[in-house]
Design an enzyme around this catalytic site. Structure first.
Site, short mmCIF file in Angstrom:
data_model
loop_
_atom_site.label_atom_id
_atom_site.label_comp_id
_atom_site.label_asym_id
_atom_site.label_seq_id
_atom_site.Cartn_x
_atom_site.Cartn_y
_atom_site.Cartn_z
N HIS A 1 13.73 36.97 -2.60
CA HIS A 1 14.21 36.14 -3.61
C HIS A 1 15.87 35.78 -3.07
N GLY B 1 0.85 -0.93 -0.21
CA GLY B 1 0.20 -0.40 0.51
C GLY B 1 0.72 1.18 -0.21
N LEU B 2 0.91 1.86 -1.33
CA LEU B 2 1.98 3.10 -0.68
C LEU B 2 0.91 4.14 -1.33
N GLY B 3 -0.33 4.73 -0.55
CA GLY B 3 -0.87 6.04 -0.02
C GLY B 3 -0.10 6.68 0.72
N VAL B 4 -0.54 7.35 1.56
CA VAL B 4 0.22 8.56 2.39
C VAL B 4 1.09 7.96 3.38
N ILE B 5 0.30 6.85 3.96
CA ILE B 5 1.44 6.11 4.66
C ILE B 5 2.75 5.47 4.29
N GLY B 6 2.35 4.59 3.03
CA GLY B 6 3.46 3.66 2.38
C GLY B 6 4.07 4.50 1.89
N ASP C 1 -12.40 11.06 12.22
CA ASP C 1 -11.70 9.53 10.35
C ASP C 1 -13.32 8.51 10.93
N GLU D 1 5.51 7.69 3.12
CA GLU D 1 6.27 7.98 3.94
C GLU D 1 7.18 7.82 4.52
C1 LIG Z 1 0.84 6.78 10.84
C2 LIG Z 1 0.22 8.01 10.51
C3 LIG Z 1 0.21 9.27 10.17
C4 LIG Z 1 -0.49 10.28 9.81
N1 LIG Z 1 -0.14 11.34 10.09
C5 LIG Z 1 -1.00 12.16 9.45
C6 LIG Z 1 -0.28 13.73 9.57
O1 LIG Z 1 1.13 13.77 9.74
N2 LIG Z 1 -0.85 14.58 9.66
C7 LIG Z 1 -2.19 14.63 9.55
O2 LIG Z 1 -3.42 15.72 9.69
N3 LIG Z 1 -2.71 14.20 9.77
C8 LIG Z 1 -2.48 11.84 9.90
N4 LIG Z 1 -2.04 10.82 10.20
C9 LIG Z 1 -4.27 11.00 10.58
C10 LIG Z 1 -4.77 11.80 11.78
O3 LIG Z 1 -3.97 10.42 13.15
C11 LIG Z 1 -6.14 11.01 12.23
O4 LIG Z 1 -6.70 11.84 11.19
C12 LIG Z 1 -6.53 11.57 13.93
O5 LIG Z 1 -5.70 11.35 14.41
C13 LIG Z 1 -8.39 11.53 13.53
O6 LIG Z 1 -8.59 11.69 15.16
P1 LIG Z 1 -9.70 10.59 15.79
O7 LIG Z 1 -9.48 11.48 16.40
O8 LIG Z 1 -10.76 10.17 14.44
O9 LIG Z 1 -9.42 9.12 16.08
P2 LIG Z 1 -8.83 8.20 17.14
O10 LIG Z 1 -7.30 9.45 17.00
O11 LIG Z 1 -8.22 6.65 16.43
O12 LIG Z 1 -9.63 8.00 18.32
C14 LIG Z 1 -10.64 7.92 18.35
C15 LIG Z 1 -10.78 7.24 19.90
O13 LIG Z 1 -11.62 6.36 19.49
C16 LIG Z 1 -11.69 5.07 20.49
N5 LIG Z 1 -12.68 3.81 19.93
C17 LIG Z 1 -12.97 3.01 19.36
N6 LIG Z 1 -14.20 2.31 19.24
C18 LIG Z 1 -14.49 2.77 20.48
C19 LIG Z 1 -15.71 2.20 21.04
N7 LIG Z 1 -16.67 1.75 20.30
N8 LIG Z 1 -15.77 2.91 22.18
C20 LIG Z 1 -15.05 4.39 22.80
N9 LIG Z 1 -14.06 4.04 21.91
C21 LIG Z 1 -13.81 3.65 21.26
C22 LIG Z 1 -10.37 4.20 20.08
O14 LIG Z 1 -9.36 3.48 20.28
C23 LIG Z 1 -9.56 5.95 19.87
O15 LIG Z 1 -9.01 6.34 21.65
C24 LIG Z 1 -2.22 9.81 10.54
C25 LIG Z 1 -2.57 8.85 10.66
C26 LIG Z 1 -1.27 7.51 10.64
C27 LIG Z 1 -1.90 6.42 11.02
N1 LIG Z 2 1.11 13.11 6.01
C1 LIG Z 2 -0.25 13.59 6.63
O1 LIG Z 2 -1.12 13.39 6.41
C2 LIG Z 2 -1.04 10.94 6.48
C3 LIG Z 2 -0.09 10.59 6.52
C4 LIG Z 2 -0.17 9.26 7.39
C5 LIG Z 2 -1.81 9.25 6.61
N2 LIG Z 2 -2.93 10.12 7.04
C6 LIG Z 2 -3.85 9.12 6.90
O2 LIG Z 2 -3.59 8.46 7.22
C7 LIG Z 2 -4.82 7.41 6.32
C8 LIG Z 2 -4.83 6.16 6.29
O3 LIG Z 2 -2.75 6.41 5.52
P1 LIG Z 2 -2.84 4.81 4.39
O4 LIG Z 2 -2.03 5.65 4.06
O5 LIG Z 2 -3.02 3.66 5.01
O6 LIG Z 2 -4.25 4.79 3.54
P2 LIG Z 2 -4.36 5.40 1.85
O7 LIG Z 2 -5.57 5.41 1.87
O8 LIG Z 2 -3.73 6.73 1.82
O9 LIG Z 2 -3.37 4.34 1.18
C9 LIG Z 2 -3.78 2.49 0.98
C10 LIG Z 2 -3.59 2.62 -0.45
O10 LIG Z 2 -2.86 1.07 -0.54
C11 LIG Z 2 -3.33 0.29 -1.36
N3 LIG Z 2 -3.56 -1.03 -1.26
C12 LIG Z 2 -4.90 -1.46 -0.57
N4 LIG Z 2 -4.86 -3.22 -0.32
C13 LIG Z 2 -3.94 -2.98 -1.21
C14 LIG Z 2 -3.39 -4.96 -1.34
N5 LIG Z 2 -3.76 -5.47 -1.55
N6 LIG Z 2 -1.99 -4.54 -2.13
C15 LIG Z 2 -1.96 -3.39 -2.27
N7 LIG Z 2 -2.68 -1.97 -2.51
C16 LIG Z 2 -3.36 -1.98 -1.76
C17 LIG Z 2 -4.28 1.19 -2.00
O11 LIG Z 2 -4.57 1.15 -3.15
C18 LIG Z 2 -3.96 2.45 -1.18
O12 LIG Z 2 -3.39 3.30 -2.66
C19 LIG Z 2 -4.55 8.36 4.76
O13 LIG Z 2 -6.24 8.08 4.60
C20 LIG Z 2 -4.38 9.70 5.24
O14 LIG Z 2 -5.41 10.69 4.90
C21 LIG Z 2 -2.64 11.39 6.71
#
Ligand SMILES: Cc1cc2nc3c(=O)[nH]c(=O)nc-3n(C[C@H](O)[C@H](O)[C@H](O)COP(=O)(O)OP(=O)(O)OC[C@H]3O[C@@H](n4cnc5c(N)ncnc54)[C@H](O)[C@@H]3O)c2cc1C
Ligand SMILES: NC(=O)c1ccc[n+]([C@@H]2O[C@H](COP(=O)([O-])OP(=O)(O)OC[C@H]3O[C@@H](n4cnc5c(N)ncnc54)[C@H](O)[C@@H]3O)[C@@H](O)[C@H]2O)c1
Length: 467
Positions: A438, A181-186, A307, A188
């Site tokens: 500049h 998966g080379l979306g955003v996480i992949g 999310d 980075e």
């Molecule tokens: C690796 C990675 C890198 C990222 N980098 C960026 C970035 O650089 N910039 C950016 O803008 N965004 C980034 N994101 C995305 C960002 O982290 C999320 O958009 C944000 O954290 C979402 O917040 P949230 O409150 O929706 O969810 P969360 O922070 O996940 O909070 C949800 C909470 O609800 C709890 N929960 C789940 N089910 C229940 C239930 N039934 N009852 C009670 N509680 C429950 C969960 O355990 C959790 O504690 C990144 C995400 C990842 C994974």
């Molecule tokens: N800098 C940032 O803002 C940042 C950084 C990291 C994560 N995030 C957030 O976290 C969310 C999750 O990130 P993510 O990268 O996991 O999701 P993503 O949706 O960005 O990427 C997932 C990728 O996995 C691919 N994929 C799925 N199944 C596959 C398979 N079987 N084989 C090969 N490829 C496959 C998809 O085509 C897609 O491109 C993103 O939506 C993003 O908004 C944001």
């Protein structure tokens, strides 16, 4: 049974922003959180990932030292265990900062799994093993976030398949890593791990990387990323056990790795949440329809934020949504204008999408595109960062800026500048009246704007406003 005015389900970034608002107006609330406290962003998301990327980029810089006249760069080495420890130390400080929001709330904060039993009734399975608790709430804010997607059969490979929930906890990292998966996480983390000198291979079933939809920028990203680690695009992969590791097979080639980082998207935490008891239709993902300007689900006293609602998975959007939901729960209906879309991936060069994407605009007949190739940009070349492509979109008749997709050094800054211009409904000509210092990377942005201006206005507009 407990009765409250507002129940918040989930103490992540959306839930805590809602909490901060709610606390200003009432003590009659409860916040329920299942799983670890500290938010996805601080614990396993934005913060640790950016700390890891910082170390990787700094270490990678050694390849430029000879060119810059700095000797000895090739003698540097990296201690991955120490890098990961620093990431955790940094992460822990961020998490500790967040914990304060709930740890003084007493019984108004419950650790446990919440389940809806109708729009205004919640059953909490308490984490302390106590009896389930029933809460009646006048308003409910759902903020339960997402978790990484891992196909069920892949669970059998145990610690051979990890996600961002695990990677920052590793004591060290093995040599051979497949990023699937080379979306955003992949992109980075794939680039960061490759920059530590690990043997990283990236797999993506689409032909594009990150969140880019513009074919020209996509091609630039494929080239740039492909120079750092091999990319296998266009096919979904299968996994199987290998003699000394785990085999990734894309149908054309099979390679063995020590570990797989699954970065295949994140799924809303709605299993067992009881959304079906709300009495509104659910889509094929199991999510209800909601108004993105109020976050309200239909006519119910229920809001779905962050999310989990399946719209945007970005921190600033989650925070905005927590605010909007709390405001509406407290004060009644207000439709908020959402900010201009802005997404940045912290790769090098960075990837940024601002305003409307190319995919959203591609059908418009009045679309004009101005582009700039950073391989020719003076400041970028001084920095040895001369690569990337910025494409800026505007409307022919009005000259209004509509959006941009970019692969560019420090694109995070251009993206904010363009977001400001788009949100203020500025035209290309107006933006060109601003000063461009500049030598800066922003001069590259000005070149793209000038290309747009030529196309839109026929002859170059005056770049100085008249009195
Ligand atoms: C690796 C990675 C890198 C990222 N980098 C960026 C970035 O650089 N910039 C950016 O803008 N965004 C980034 N994101 C995305 C960002 O982290 C999320 O958009 C944000 O954290 C979402 O917040 P949230 O409150 O929706 O969810 P969360 O922070 O996940 O909070 C949800 C909470 O609800 C709890 N929960 C789940 N089910 C229940 C239930 N039934 N009852 C009670 N509680 C429950 C969960 O355990 C959790 O504690 C990144 C995400 C990842 C994974
Ligand atoms: N800098 C940032 O803002 C940042 C950084 C990291 C994560 N995030 C957030 O976290 C969310 C999750 O990130 P993510 O990268 O996991 O999701 P993503 O949706 O960005 O990427 C997932 C990728 O996995 C691919 N994929 C799925 N199944 C596959 C398979 N079987 N084989 C090969 N490829 C496959 C998809 O085509 C897609 O491109 C993103 O939506 C993003 O908004 C944001």
């Amino acid at each position: 049974m407990r009765k409250v005015r507002i129940a918040i389900l989930g103490a992540g970034s959306a839930g805590l922003t809602a909490l901060a608002q709610v606390r200003k107006h009432t003590d009659e609330f409860v916040i329920v959180n299942h799983g670890p406290y500290g938010t996805t962003c601080a614990r396993v998301g934005c913060m640790p990932s950016k700390a890891l990327i910082q170390a990787a980029d700094d270490y990678h810089r050694r390849h430029d030292f000879d060119t810059l006249g700095i000797l000895g760069g090739e003698g540097l080495s990296v201690d991955i265990a120490a890098v990961l420890q620093r990431v955790r130390d940094y992460r822990d400080a961020r998490v500790n900062g967040v914990l304060g929001a709930t740890d003084q709330l007493g019984e108004r904060s419950i650790a446990g799994r919440a389940r809806l039993d109708g729009p205004q009734r919640i059953v909490v399975e308490r984490a302390d093993g106590g009896d389930d608790e029933v809460i009646e709430a006048e308003q409910v804010i759902i903020a339960t976030g997402t978790r990484p997607v891992v196909p069920a059969p892949w669970r059998a490979f145990a610690e051979r398949v990890i996600t961002t929930d695990d990677v920052f906890e590793c004591a060290t990292l093995p040599r051979r890593i497949a990023v699937i998966g080379l979306g955003v996480i992949g992109v980075e983390l794939g680039q960061a791990l490759a920059r530590f000198g690990l043997d990283v291979v990236g797999y993506e079933m689409r032909e594009s990387l990150g969140s880019l939809s513009d074919p020209v920028v996509q091609e630039a990203a494929r080239q740039s990323m492909g120079e750092e680690f091999p990319l296998h695009l266009g096919r979904a992969v299968e996994l199987r056990e290998g003699a000394g590791g785990i085999v990734v097979d894309d149908g054309r080639e099979a390679h063995e790795f020590d570990q797989v980082l699954a970065a295949m998207g994140r799924r809303p935490n709605i299993d067992g949440l009881g959304l079906e008891t709300l009495g509104v239709p659910l889509d094929r993902r199991g999510l209800p329809e909601f108004d993105r300007h109020t976050l309200r689900v239909g006519e119910l006293p229920v809001f779905i934020t962050g999310d989990v609602n399946g719209e945007l998975q970005l921190l600033h959007e989650a925070s905005d949504e927590g605010f909007i939901a709390a405001w509406n729960a407290l004060h009644g209906p207000t439709r908020f204008r959402r900010r201009v879309p802005l997404a940045i991936a912290f790769t090098d060069p960075q990837i940024a999408v601002v305003g409307q994407s190319y995919a959203e605009l591609a059908g418009r007949e009045d679309l004009v595109v101005g582009e700039f190739d950073f391989s020719r940009q003076a400041r970028a070349l001084a920095m040895l960062k001369g690569s990337g492509m910025a494409r800026i979109y505007a409307a022919r008749g009005t000259g209004l800026l509509l959006g941009a997709e970019m692969l560019a050094p420090a694109a995070e800054h251009f993206a904010h500048l363009l977001a400001l211009a788009i949100q203020r409904e500025m035209s290309v000509a107006e933006l060109l009246t601003l000063p461009f210092y500049h030598p800066t990377l922003e001069e590259g942005l000005r070149s793209a704007l000038r290309a747009l201006a030529k196309d839109i206005y026929g002859e170059a507009p005056l770049e100085l406003a008249t009195l």
